[in-house]
Design an enzyme around this catalytic site. Structure first.
Site, PDB file in Angstrom:
ATOM      1  N   ARG A  45       6.873   6.809   9.290  1.00 17.22           N
ATOM      2  CA  ARG A  45       6.576   5.585   8.522  1.00 17.22           C
ATOM      3  C   ARG A  45       7.863   4.848   8.133  1.00 17.22           C
ATOM      4  O   ARG A  45       7.878   3.639   7.992  1.00 17.22           O
ATOM      5  CB  ARG A  45       5.745   5.951   7.283  1.00 17.22           C
ATOM      6  CG  ARG A  45       5.131   4.731   6.578  1.00 17.22           C
ATOM      7  CD  ARG A  45       4.122   5.159   5.523  1.00 17.22           C
ATOM      8  NE  ARG A  45       3.431   4.029   4.904  1.00 17.22           N
ATOM      9  CZ  ARG A  45       3.649   3.615   3.662  1.00 17.22           C
ATOM     10  NH1 ARG A  45       4.505   4.246   2.895  1.00 17.22           N
ATOM     11  NH2 ARG A  45       2.993   2.580   3.160  1.00 17.22           N
ATOM     12  N   ILE A  71       2.752  -3.145   4.334  1.00 17.66           N
ATOM     13  CA  ILE A  71       2.337  -1.996   5.135  1.00 17.66           C
ATOM     14  C   ILE A  71       1.415  -1.219   4.199  1.00 17.66           C
ATOM     15  O   ILE A  71       1.751  -0.990   3.034  1.00 17.66           O
ATOM     16  CB  ILE A  71       3.543  -1.154   5.612  1.00 17.66           C
ATOM     17  CG1 ILE A  71       3.105   0.136   6.305  1.00 17.66           C
ATOM     18  CG2 ILE A  71       4.492  -0.817   4.501  1.00 17.66           C
ATOM     19  CD1 ILE A  71       4.265   0.891   6.984  1.00 17.66           C
ATOM     20  N   SER A  72       0.242  -0.838   4.688  1.00 24.22           N
ATOM     21  CA  SER A  72      -0.755  -0.260   3.785  1.00 24.22           C
ATOM     22  C   SER A  72      -0.323   1.099   3.257  1.00 24.22           C
ATOM     23  O   SER A  72       0.499   1.797   3.862  1.00 24.22           O
ATOM     24  CB  SER A  72      -2.094  -0.101   4.504  1.00 24.22           C
ATOM     25  OG  SER A  72      -2.493  -1.334   5.037  1.00 24.22           O
ATOM     26  N   GLN A  73      -0.934   1.465   2.126  1.00 29.45           N
ATOM     27  CA  GLN A  73      -0.726   2.765   1.487  1.00 29.45           C
ATOM     28  C   GLN A  73      -1.177   3.872   2.457  1.00 29.45           C
ATOM     29  O   GLN A  73      -2.228   3.746   3.087  1.00 29.45           O
ATOM     30  CB  GLN A  73      -1.613   2.740   0.245  1.00 29.45           C
ATOM     31  CG  GLN A  73      -1.690   3.960  -0.579  1.00 29.45           C
ATOM     32  CD  GLN A  73      -2.880   3.860  -1.523  1.00 29.45           C
ATOM     33  OE1 GLN A  73      -3.777   3.050  -1.333  1.00 29.45           O
ATOM     34  NE2 GLN A  73      -2.884   4.697  -2.540  1.00 29.45           N
TER      35      GLN A  73
END
Ligand code: SAM
Length: 688
Positions: A45, A71-73
């Protein structure tokens, strides 16, 4: 753009963080799909965020990317992919590829992933990343994803990573029979995570998977472009940002903002000076333990306020313990000064370790002088209010203190202890090295020798106690610190929660031991950061990271016989460093975010106030402050550039604390020069 970082030997230095993320943020929160867990354990990530943010890559939060997007969790990425039941061999469509991270995770499972992004800049960057990382089966396309990709349909799964007002019909139609569509649908601020399964040519089954908050899906089958959407929904376009949790609490806050600040304004008790504040705090004087927080480690008002409250509690209400977030051996020097006791021989110089300004400052100096004056009126030094350190960081000084004590009372025991502590000798200057060594060797080299020393000391307790109870108590505490520190430096590499919990448990156990030592009528004031004092059960620390703290343990042990008091500020200056072990700077504290408890406190429009938030307060006020909101925590490091990520966390204020003390504007502490590390302090004990 960052690429996965490798250590000098080619090892993936983020592998441990990634494994921790999978265990703590995914498995522990109910993600079970082995494909998802394996893929998220592999995809780096950190390579999908800008380099300065890579240190946050494995925290469970959304992070900002270019074009004002996120950027999503990790948890929500895992949840959506799990719901989409992506399997090897699948053809997948993602709408809203953003950084390309979720597409890469799906690419690690499926046979082919098409991912559409409306921002050309993002699409281009994501494309380069996928290529560089070797995800050749992930294709990034720039366009309006609400129309799908008819030329490549049907898809086994479609995942939409942005929230639309309704289900785009085109996407449903591009599902294969048996295919799954996962999409957040609902009004602009909150959505419901929907799973749609195509069961036949014209039949679909829908499931609702709870509330989520996503950035808007913009396009033909979604919302209109931002400016128009903002006007229509009444949402201020500039407040639409990224944040903790899922996406965009800034917008949510805009709607609910006035509720907490009205509640605060109506219930706050303003004070004009610190004597008035101390008088307001006397409502907690009947408690056994009063715990006072601070929102930074370098704000003069927090020290001065705690000092004045403590002086009142000592002078008028019989409090005889001041226990602080500081090293035990250093605190004994201040204690000796405050109680008029002989100065201990160890340490030679108090508080000369980073962060020196935390205890070597004018505010603490003034407090100790006033405490000494109060103590002078008490004839028996044993009854005077003492100053104690709760922390675990004094490995080297504590070893010296134990040996110094044994040299005086039992030379044979001193010889054995010296030999045993010799195991830690190479690491005394830099104990973290011991942790790394233990990690690479795979066993705790010095655990047995340090526990044996403690056990021996306790075994001989009775013999030692008859000589001098206080000296034994001090030596015992130092031996306990050595044992805890050995463990602390060893487990610190296994993740922050374990070492945090060990440290806070040690601090709480020490507090209890001091209370026992000072006898049945003893009463304690504790000074530590809000993050140690406000019950972790009602913050992100406990709820997401599995951490507990002194305040939470105090509530379990003392129930209503303790009071947890937090502090906050909006702006001003603070003494803090930019990195660990770097010099102190006077930094400007940015005005707090509107959507934080600090923002609401500022909005209440009172310069300085005391606000009861516990059971003594009206239900309506407590309820208004029980909703999770952001709260700011500045420690010895302050990084304004990444303030939201580095310093804000979610908390439920009225459950976290029993009272909240507010100063709109604050100043940095007046730090004192560091004394010579190898000589006695020039002006004992705090260089005034
Ligand atoms: N999945 C992404 C990741 O892993 O980084 C995060 C996606 S971000 C929460 C949502 C993205 O959807 C934004 O980059 C936004 O530009 C994009 N988006 C919004 N509407 C879109 C549309 N109609 N078509 C394609 N992308 C869209």
């Amino acid at each position: 753009m960052s690429v996965p970082e490798n250590g000098p030997d080619g090892t993936d230095i983020h592998a441990r963080d990634r494994a921790f993320m999978v265990a703590r943020h995914l498995e522990a929160r109910g993600i079970v799909d082995p494909y998802v867990l394996t893929a998220m354990g592999k995809v780096p990530r950190e390579a999908f965020v800008a380099t300065p943010l890579s240190e946050f890559a494995y925290e469970d939060s959304a992070l900002p990317i270019e074009a004002g997007q996120t950027i999503s969790q990790p948890y929500i990425v895992a949840r959506m992919i799990e719901l989409a039941e992506i399997r090897p061999g699948d053809k997948v469509l993602e709408v809203g590829s953003g950084s390309g991270y979720a597409a890469a995770v799906m690419g690690a499972i499926a046979s082919h992933v098409y991912a559409i992004e409306r921002h050309e800049e993002l699409a281009e960057r994501a494309r380069t990343r996928e290529h560089r990382l070797g995800y050749r089966n992930v294709e990034i396309i720039c366009g309006d994803g609400t129309k799908g990709l008819p030329g490549e349909a049907p898809f086994d799964a479609i995942v939409v990573s942005a929230g639309g007002p309704k289900m785009p019909e085109a996407l449903k139609r591009q599902l294969a029979i048996g295919g799954r569509l996962v999409i957040p649908v609902g009004p602009s601020v909150h959505q419901t995570l929907m799973l749609v399964r195509r069961t036949g040519e014209d039949t679909f089954v829908q499931e609702d998977h709870g509330a989520v908050t996503f950035v808007p899906l913009i396009g033909e089958g979604g919302w209109a472009a931002p400016e128009t959407a903002a006007k229509e929904s009444g949402i201020d376009a500039e407040t639409s940002g990224f944040a903790h949790g899922l996406h965009g609490p800034a917008r949510r806050a805009k709607i609910s903002r006035s509720v907490p600040s009205h509640a605060i304004a109506g219930a706050a008790e303003p004070f004009g000076d610190l004597n008035e504040l101390a008088a307001l705090t006397e409502r907690f004087a009947d408690r056994r333990v009063v715990l006072l927080g601070e929102a930074t480690h370098g704000t003069a008002e927090f020290y001065d306020a705690r000092a004045r409250i403590t002086e009142t509690l000592v002078r008028k209400h019989g409090f005889n313990i001041v226990a602080v977030e500081a090293d035990w051996p250093d605190a004994t020097v201040y204690d000796a000064f405050a109680r008029g006791l002989p100065r201990p021989s160890v340490p030679e110089s108090a508080f000369s370790r980073f962060p020196v300004w935390m205890w070597r400052n004018a505010q603490v100096g003034n407090f100790l002088q006033r405490l000494q004056a109060i103590n002078e009126r008490i004839a028996d030094p044993a009854q005077r209010a003492g100053f104690y350190g709760l922390d675990v960081y004094s490995l080297s000084t504590s070893i010296s203190a134990v040996l110094d004590y044994l040299d005086r009372v039992d030379t044979e025991a001193a010889r054995i202890a010296r030999e045993r502590y010799g195991c830690l000798a190479p690491f005394r200057a830099e104990p973290a090295r011991y942790g790394r060594m233990a990690l690479s060797r795979g066993y705790a080299m010095c655990e047995k020798p340090v526990t044996d020393t403690l056990v021996d000391l306790l075994r001989r307790r009775l013999g030692y106690l008859v000589r001098d109870g206080s000296a034994f108590f001090d030596a015992e505490q130092n031996a306990r610190i050595v044992a805890t520190a050995e463990q602390y430096y060893r487990i610190m590499y296994y993740g922050t929660a374990q070492s945090w919990n060990l440290r806070d448990q040690h601090m709480f156990d020490t507090l209890e031991r001091i209370i026992d030592h000072r006898g049945p009528g003893s009463k304690a004031v504790v000074w530590a950061h809000n993050s140690h004092i406000g019950s972790a059960e009602f913050t992100e620390m406990g709820q997401v990271r599995g951490e507990h703290n002194i305040g939470q343990l105090a509530r379990v042990r003392f129930g209503e016989d303790c009071a947890l008091i937090g502090f906050g500020t909006d702006r001003g200056t603070v003494a803090a460093a930019s990195n660990w072990d770097e010099p102190m700077e006077i930094k400007r504290v940015q005005p707090a975010r509107d959507d934080s408890f600090e923002g609401y406190s500022r909005e209440a429009g009172i310069d300085a106030f005391f606000l009861e938030t516990g059971p003594g307060q009206k239900r309506s006020v407590r309820d208004a402050l029980a909703e999770p909101q952001l709260e700011r925590a500045i420690g010895v490091i302050y990084r304004p550039d990444t303030e939201l990520l580095s310093h804000y966390f979610q908390a439920e204020l009225s459950k976290q604390f029993d009272a909240w003390i507010w100063f709109t504007e604050t100043q940095a502490v007046a730090a004192r020069p560091q004394s010579h590390p190898h000589g006695p302090d020039e002006t004992y004990p705090f260089g005034l």
